[in-house]
Design a protein around this motif. Sequence first.
Motif, PDB file in Angstrom:
ATOM      1  N   UNK A   1       0.817  -1.196   0.000  1.00 23.04           N
ATOM      2  CA  UNK A   1       0.000   0.000   0.000  1.00 23.04           C
ATOM      3  C   UNK A   1       0.862   1.262   0.000  1.00 23.04           C
ATOM      4  N   UNK A   2       1.965   1.262   0.801  1.00 24.86           N
ATOM      5  CA  UNK A   2       2.837   2.426   0.849  1.00 24.86           C
ATOM      6  C   UNK A   2       3.428   2.720  -0.521  1.00 24.86           C
ATOM      7  N   UNK A   3       3.888   1.661  -1.224  1.00 25.46           N
ATOM      8  CA  UNK A   3       4.465   1.859  -2.548  1.00 25.46           C
ATOM      9  C   UNK A   3       3.430   2.449  -3.505  1.00 25.46           C
ATOM     10  N   UNK A   4       2.181   1.956  -3.405  1.00 25.64           N
ATOM     11  CA  UNK A   4       1.117   2.454  -4.277  1.00 25.64           C
ATOM     12  C   UNK A   4       0.856   3.942  -4.012  1.00 25.64           C
ATOM     13  N   UNK A   5       0.872   4.332  -2.752  1.00 26.87           N
ATOM     14  CA  UNK A   5       0.647   5.733  -2.414  1.00 26.87           C
ATOM     15  C   UNK A   5       1.797   6.604  -2.891  1.00 26.87           C
ATOM     16  N   UNK A   6       3.030   6.087  -2.779  1.00 24.56           N
ATOM     17  CA  UNK A   6       4.183   6.852  -3.242  1.00 24.56           C
ATOM     18  C   UNK A   6       4.124   7.041  -4.757  1.00 24.56           C
ATOM     19  N   UNK A   7       3.701   6.000  -5.488  1.00 18.68           N
ATOM     20  CA  UNK A   7       3.568   6.115  -6.935  1.00 18.68           C
ATOM     21  C   UNK A   7       2.491   7.134  -7.292  1.00 18.68           C
ATOM     22  N   UNK A   8       1.396   7.130  -6.511  1.00 18.23           N
ATOM     23  CA  UNK A   8       0.339   8.103  -6.745  1.00 18.23           C
ATOM     24  C   UNK A   8       0.832   9.518  -6.482  1.00 18.23           C
TER      25      UNK A   8
ATOM     26  N   UNK B   1      21.802   4.075   0.941  1.00 13.83           N
ATOM     27  CA  UNK B   1      21.503   2.785   0.317  1.00 13.83           C
ATOM     28  C   UNK B   1      20.008   2.493   0.423  1.00 13.83           C
ATOM     29  N   UNK B   2      19.413   2.123  -0.718  1.00 16.80           N
ATOM     30  CA  UNK B   2      17.962   1.903  -0.770  1.00 16.80           C
ATOM     31  C   UNK B   2      17.515   0.777   0.154  1.00 16.80           C
TER      32      UNK B   2
ATOM     33  N   UNK C   1      17.899  10.842  -7.019  1.00 14.25           N
ATOM     34  CA  UNK C   1      17.413   9.490  -6.756  1.00 14.25           C
ATOM     35  C   UNK C   1      16.158   9.471  -5.906  1.00 14.25           C
ATOM     36  N   UNK C   2      16.117   8.557  -4.941  1.00 16.17           N
ATOM     37  CA  UNK C   2      14.924   8.367  -4.116  1.00 16.17           C
ATOM     38  C   UNK C   2      14.567   9.617  -3.327  1.00 16.17           C
ATOM     39  N   UNK C   3      13.279   9.783  -3.104  1.00 15.43           N
ATOM     40  CA  UNK C   3      12.803  10.856  -2.250  1.00 15.43           C
ATOM     41  C   UNK C   3      13.183  10.584  -0.793  1.00 15.43           C
ATOM     42  N   UNK C   4      13.171  11.646  -0.008  1.00 17.78           N
ATOM     43  CA  UNK C   4      13.444  11.489   1.416  1.00 17.78           C
ATOM     44  C   UNK C   4      12.612  12.479   2.205  1.00 17.78           C
ATOM     45  N   UNK C   5      12.504  12.220   3.496  1.00 13.47           N
ATOM     46  CA  UNK C   5      11.964  13.191   4.438  1.00 13.47           C
ATOM     47  C   UNK C   5      13.149  13.958   5.004  1.00 13.47           C
ATOM     48  N   UNK C   6      13.194  15.252   4.745  1.00 18.36           N
ATOM     49  CA  UNK C   6      14.271  16.115   5.230  1.00 18.36           C
ATOM     50  C   UNK C   6      13.709  16.940   6.379  1.00 18.36           C
ATOM     51  N   UNK C   7      14.275  16.754   7.546  1.00 15.14           N
ATOM     52  CA  UNK C   7      13.786  17.450   8.748  1.00 15.14           C
ATOM     53  C   UNK C   7      14.656  18.671   9.007  1.00 15.14           C
ATOM     54  N   UNK C   8      14.024  19.838   8.957  1.00 16.06           N
ATOM     55  CA  UNK C   8      14.764  21.092   9.153  1.00 16.06           C
ATOM     56  C   UNK C   8      14.290  21.742  10.438  1.00 16.06           C
ATOM     57  N   UNK C   9      15.212  21.842  11.369  1.00 20.06           N
ATOM     58  CA  UNK C   9      14.839  22.265  12.713  1.00 20.06           C
ATOM     59  C   UNK C   9      15.260  23.672  13.072  1.00 20.06           C
TER      60      UNK C   9
ATOM     61  N   UNK D   1      14.265   7.633   4.114  1.00 22.98           N
ATOM     62  CA  UNK D   1      14.344   7.627   2.653  1.00 22.98           C
ATOM     63  C   UNK D   1      13.241   6.714   2.144  1.00 22.98           C
ATOM     64  N   UNK D   2      12.617   7.079   1.038  1.00 18.63           N
ATOM     65  CA  UNK D   2      11.490   6.322   0.483  1.00 18.63           C
ATOM     66  C   UNK D   2      11.990   5.487  -0.692  1.00 18.63           C
ATOM     67  N   UNK D   3      12.309   4.198  -0.460  1.00 23.62           N
ATOM     68  CA  UNK D   3      12.913   3.365  -1.507  1.00 23.62           C
ATOM     69  C   UNK D   3      12.018   3.229  -2.739  1.00 23.62           C
ATOM     70  N   UNK D   4      12.651   3.208  -3.890  1.00 25.11           N
ATOM     71  CA  UNK D   4      11.931   2.965  -5.135  1.00 25.11           C
ATOM     72  C   UNK D   4      11.170   4.147  -5.678  1.00 25.11           C
ATOM     73  N   UNK D   5      11.414   5.355  -5.133  1.00 27.61           N
ATOM     74  CA  UNK D   5      10.673   6.534  -5.580  1.00 27.61           C
ATOM     75  C   UNK D   5      11.448   7.390  -6.569  1.00 27.61           C
ATOM     76  N   UNK D   6      12.692   7.006  -6.882  1.00 28.20           N
ATOM     77  CA  UNK D   6      13.478   7.755  -7.846  1.00 28.20           C
ATOM     78  C   UNK D   6      13.049   7.461  -9.276  1.00 28.20           C
ATOM     79  N   UNK D   7      13.416   8.328 -10.189  1.00 22.56           N
ATOM     80  CA  UNK D   7      13.117   8.136 -11.608  1.00 22.56           C
ATOM     81  C   UNK D   7      13.961   6.982 -12.142  1.00 22.56           C
ATOM     82  N   UNK D   8      13.344   5.932 -12.706  1.00 22.56           N
ATOM     83  CA  UNK D   8      14.110   4.798 -13.234  1.00 22.56           C
ATOM     84  C   UNK D   8      15.137   5.203 -14.281  1.00 22.56           C
ATOM     85  N   UNK D   9      14.896   6.326 -14.959  1.00 20.12           N
ATOM     86  CA  UNK D   9      15.824   6.758 -16.002  1.00 20.12           C
ATOM     87  C   UNK D   9      17.177   7.178 -15.442  1.00 20.12           C
TER      88      UNK D   9
END
Length: 219
Positions: A1-8, A124-125, A151-159, A195-203
Motif C-alpha cells: 500500500x505504501x508503494x502504491x501511495x508513493x507512486x500516486x 543505500x535503498x 534518486x529516491x525521495x526522502x523526508x528532510x527534517x529542518x529544525x 528515505x522512500x525506496x523505489x521513488x526515484x526516476x528509473x531513467x
Amino acid sequence: MDRAMEALDATLDGLFPRERAVVAPGAVHVPGWLSLDRQRELVAACREWGRGPTTYRHTVLPGGGVMSVRSLCLGRRWVPYRYLDAVDLEIPRWLCDLGRAGVREAYGEDLDFAPDTALVNFYDAGAGAKMGLHQDKEERSGAPVASLSLGDRCVFRFGNTENRGKPYTDVELASGDLFVFGGASRFAYHGVPKVLPGTGDPELGLAGRLNITLRETGL
C-alpha cells in the motif's frame, strides 16, 4: 500500500507541480531545479568520483558509532568534527559554479559564495540509511550551504538553531531538488529520518539516494 501511495504522489506531482517554499528565514526549497539530463550527469559524476583514489565509506564517529550513509569528500576533507588540509579529490569548478547558481536561484541575488568542499552522501535503498539531526558548524564561514538531491525521495527534517527538538519542519525532497540554508538558518539542526525506496526516476539508473552539499569552510 505504501508503494502504491508513493507512486500516486509522484503522478500527482506531475499534474500539480510542487511549489517553491521558504521553510525558515534563509532556508529555501526549490523543487525540480535540476533537469533530468543534469541529474544524469551528476549521478555519472558521483559514480566516477567513487572509483578512486577514495571510495564511498561509512564514517566512524569519535564515540565509535558508524554512520549508515556512505560518504566521500571533494575538496577539503571533512572528518568528524573538523576539516583537514588534505584533499583526496579536487572539487570541480563546474560543481562550484552549480552551487553558486543554486544560491543565486534561492536568494535572487549574486553572493560571493566560493565553496571549497563538497560532501557526497549515498543512502543505500535497502539498508535503511538515514542521517540524525546535526548542525553544519565546523566551517568558519557563515556562507550558506547548497544541497542537491538525486534518486529516491526522502523526508528532510529542518529544525531550529538551539537543539534537536521541536520546532522543526519536515520537507519531502525529490530528485532534482535544491535546498539552500543560510542567514538566520545557517546553523539550524537538520537530518534525514527516512528515505522512500523505489521513488526515484528509473531513467537515472540509481537505486537509493545521493545528496551533494556544497560548503565554504572559511579556512
